[in-house]
Design an enzyme around this catalytic site. Structure first.
Site, mmCIF file in Angstrom:
data_model
loop_
_atom_site.group_PDB
_atom_site.id
_atom_site.type_symbol
_atom_site.label_atom_id
_atom_site.label_comp_id
_atom_site.label_asym_id
_atom_site.label_seq_id
_atom_site.Cartn_x
_atom_site.Cartn_y
_atom_site.Cartn_z
ATOM 1 N N THR A 48 0.804 -1.212 0.000
ATOM 2 C CA THR A 48 0.000 0.000 0.000
ATOM 3 C C THR A 48 0.831 1.254 0.000
ATOM 4 O OG1 THR A 48 -1.643 -1.146 1.282
ATOM 5 C CG2 THR A 48 -1.674 1.223 1.468
ATOM 6 N N ASP B 234 -3.997 4.662 -1.709
ATOM 7 C CA ASP B 234 -4.242 4.078 -3.030
ATOM 8 C C ASP B 234 -5.357 3.054 -2.857
ATOM 9 O OD1 ASP B 234 -2.551 1.083 -3.517
ATOM 10 O OD2 ASP B 234 -2.527 2.161 -1.615
ATOM 11 N N ARG C 189 -5.256 -0.427 -4.229
ATOM 12 C CA ARG C 189 -4.956 -1.786 -4.711
ATOM 13 C C ARG C 189 -4.758 -2.726 -3.525
ATOM 14 N NH1 ARG C 189 -0.008 -2.823 -8.779
ATOM 15 N NH2 ARG C 189 -1.515 -1.986 -10.243
ATOM 16 N N LYS D 42 -9.279 1.922 1.620
ATOM 17 C CA LYS D 42 -8.306 1.786 2.695
ATOM 18 C C LYS D 42 -8.455 2.858 3.756
ATOM 19 C CE LYS D 42 -5.090 -0.317 -0.422
ATOM 20 N NZ LYS D 42 -3.738 -0.438 -0.932
ATOM 21 N N GLY E 16 -1.008 -3.215 5.527
ATOM 22 C CA GLY E 16 -0.696 -4.482 6.172
ATOM 23 C C GLY E 16 -1.705 -5.519 5.742
ATOM 24 N N SER F 2 4.120 -0.200 1.604
ATOM 25 C CA SER F 2 5.265 -0.491 0.738
ATOM 26 C C SER F 2 5.630 0.709 -0.125
ATOM 27 C CB SER F 2 4.953 -1.699 -0.145
ATOM 28 O OG SER F 2 3.742 -1.483 -0.820
ATOM 29 N N ASP G 114 5.654 1.943 -7.001
ATOM 30 C CA ASP G 114 5.645 0.765 -6.148
ATOM 31 C C ASP G 114 4.701 -0.276 -6.753
ATOM 32 O OD1 ASP G 114 3.985 -0.119 -3.134
ATOM 33 O OD2 ASP G 114 5.875 -0.942 -3.892
ATOM 34 N N SER H 69 1.315 -0.989 -4.886
ATOM 35 C CA SER H 69 0.250 0.033 -4.862
ATOM 36 C C SER H 69 -0.175 0.304 -6.284
ATOM 37 C CB SER H 69 0.745 1.330 -4.254
ATOM 38 O OG SER H 69 1.463 1.077 -3.083
#
Lengths: 278, 257
Positions: A55, A71, A73, A87, A101, A183, A220, A223
């Site tokens: 994330t 984000d 995903r 999220k 997480g 991440s 990333d 994400s």
């Protein structure tokens, strides 16, 4: 909360889980099945994978309050499990929480604390404070010793002003003017570190948050998809779901495919039509 | 529940088949301060399409709802009346008032609030009024059959507005519950109920219901009635239960006189 076994995934895949209902509950995890799980792993029984939100989540304090961004995903290893998940979780009318997480852990822990905050509001007759949510979250996560894999960015505005905190899975917290987790946090933090300043206006703040999330989305792998933003000020909260959609899905042309004759091979056998109904 | 000394229930049957402790609990309720509730009704339309009916209810009857009210007689003029609130919220759209022992009602309200939250966590749906009433009643019944505890000394009037419209329920110390169009409990119950029977009409607006509630309380009120010694809670089609401020109650009182 009662008796919970962190190794319940293995227990369920192995067979019946025996929960001692007559033992008084003390909270936290019971590690009774650990030896058995080690043995099963050696035998070749694999733990089922769980869905993580690789994330990018961010938050910053601006002149009138707090802006949170995330984000959308959700990944299961290398697979995108949900292209447009939410999220940014509701905690109280004036407090929202981004979660990174394990998706189930962030959902469960934010739902639980949200419920506790509501009960507290009924008992006190007052608006919830961000530090209350913070303390409830950190004490829960600490008691599970990091096994509840929830890394959160908690933000809100209460009677004492705007607040922004990060919460780590082991239960430690930070209080910051701007924060990133997940991440994609390094990509997003790079944007914040170069462009953040105190006293941003609402539009500047939203633009900066969106930029930071986009940086996470594009740089990333964990994400991606869209940008969600939540603006919290004194007395008002705006949840801008899918504020930006920088990854539109391009579909195959609606004209359809054009297959020339001879594309499909023939066996040479005669065509026998099916029996007509009587 | 209960220690080894008291693992038997203190509420036991009498030879005539009554549970005397519950009768005594009802007596405790009957000597508590008067409280009452009035429910407004949606009008009945004859339409074949159920969806249209719901829409019409919302357009034509925006002011139906439920009113609950109680006397707030404090033991002395020295008591700070702003610190006392008898009418409580169980959820954003369900409120409750009691007659009888205040501390007992606090325990029930606390348990019910928690149960409403647990219901939401499990089903991700706001708890319907009937479900919350049922669970509260179950708690009250538990205390008539468990070891070492006594029944609650309160009757509750639970008022709420959910997808089934406005609702008013009374829950007794025994754990039985009833749905009412209008009801009263406490000291002046027989006079209040007679008054309500005469005054109640099926198509009452919320404001009229508040006026009727005030007049019913006035019937048995000793002393000067004001915004400081009664409490009124209302819930309308907006589904937000709200306790009126003393200033608002004074306005309604002025209208009634």
């Amino acid at each position: 909360m009662g008796y919970m076994c962190w190794s319940s995934e293995i227990a369920y895949s192995g067979g019946m889980a025996r929960f001692a209902a007559d033992v008084p509950t003390r909270g936290g995890f019971s590690f009774d099945l650990c030896q058995r799980n080690e043995m099963l792993l050696k035998k070749g029984n694999q733990l089922p994978t769980f869905r993580k939100t690789g994330t990018t989540i961010v938050g910053l304090v601006f002149e009138d309050g707090v802006i949170l961004g995330a984000d959308t995903r959700a990944t299961e290893g290398p697979i995108v499990a949900d292209k447009n998940c939410e999220k940014i979780h509701y905690m109280a009318p004036n407090i929202y929480c981004c979660g990174a997480g394990t998706a189930a852990d962030t959902e469960a822990v934010t739902d639980m604390v949200s419920s506790q905050l509501q009960l507290h509001r009924y008992a006190t007759g007052r608006e919830s404070r961000v530090v209350t949510a913070l303390t409830l979250l950190k004490s829960h996560l600490f008691s599970y010793q990091g096994h509840v894999s929830a890394a959160l960015v908690l933000g809100g505005v209460d009677i004492t002003g705007p607040h922004l905190h990060t919460v780590y899975p082991h239960g430690s917290t930070d209080t910051l003017p701007f924060a990133t987790m997940g991440s994609g946090s390094l990509a997003a933090m790079a944007i914040f570190e170069s462009k953040f300043r105190e006293g941003l206006t609402r539009d500047e703040g939203i633009k900066l948050v969106s930029e930071a999330i986009c940086s996470g989305i594009f740089n990333d792998l964990g994400s991606g998809s869209n940008v969600d933003v939540c603006v919290i000020t004194r007395g008002q909260t705006e949840y801008l779901r899918n504020h930006q959609l920088p990854n539109p899905r391009t579909y195959v042309s609606s004209r359809g495919y054009n297959f020339l004759k001879g594309h499909t091979g023939k066996t040479g056998e005669p065509y026998i039509p099916p029996n007509p109904r009587r | 529940m209960g220690d080894s000394q008291y693992s038997f229930s203190l509420t036991t049957f009498s030879p005539s088949g009554k549970l005397v402790q519950i009768e005594h609990a009802l007596t405790a309720v009957g000597s508590g301060q008067t409280s009452l509730g009035i429910k407004g009704f949606p009008q009945k339309f004859h339409l074949s399409d159920q969806a249209d009916v719901k829409l019409l209810h919302r357009i034509i009857r925006p002011s139906n709802g439920v009113v609950i009210a109680t006397e707030k007689k404090l033991p002395s003029i020295l008591v700070d009346e702003t610190s006392v609130q008898k009418i409580q919220l169980m959820t954003t759209n369900i409120g409750v008032v009691y007659s009888g022992m205040g501390p007992d009602s606090r325990v029930l309200v606390r348990k019910s609030r928690k149960q409403a939250q647990q219901y939401f966590r499990l089903y991700k749906e706001a708890i319907p009024v009937t479900q919350l009433v049922r669970e509260t009643a179950a708690v009250m019944q538990e205390f008539t059959q468990s070891g070492g505890v006594r029944p609650f000394g309160v009757s509750l009037l639970i008022a709420g507005y959910d997808d089934n419209g406005p609702q008013l329920y009374q829950v007794d110390p025994s754990g039985s519950y009833f749905s009412w169009k209008a009801s009263a409990m406490g000291k002046n119950v027989s006079n209040a109920k007679t008054f309500l029977e005469k005054r109640y009409t099926e198509d009452m607006e919320l404001d009229d219901a508040v006026h009727t509630a005030i007049l019913t309380l006035k019937e048995g009120f000793q002393g000067q009635i004001s915004g400081k010694n009664i409490e009124i809670g209302i819930i309308g089609a907006d589904r937000k239960f709200r306790v009126l401020t003393p200033a608002e109650i004074d306005d309604y009182l002025a209208e009634v006189e």
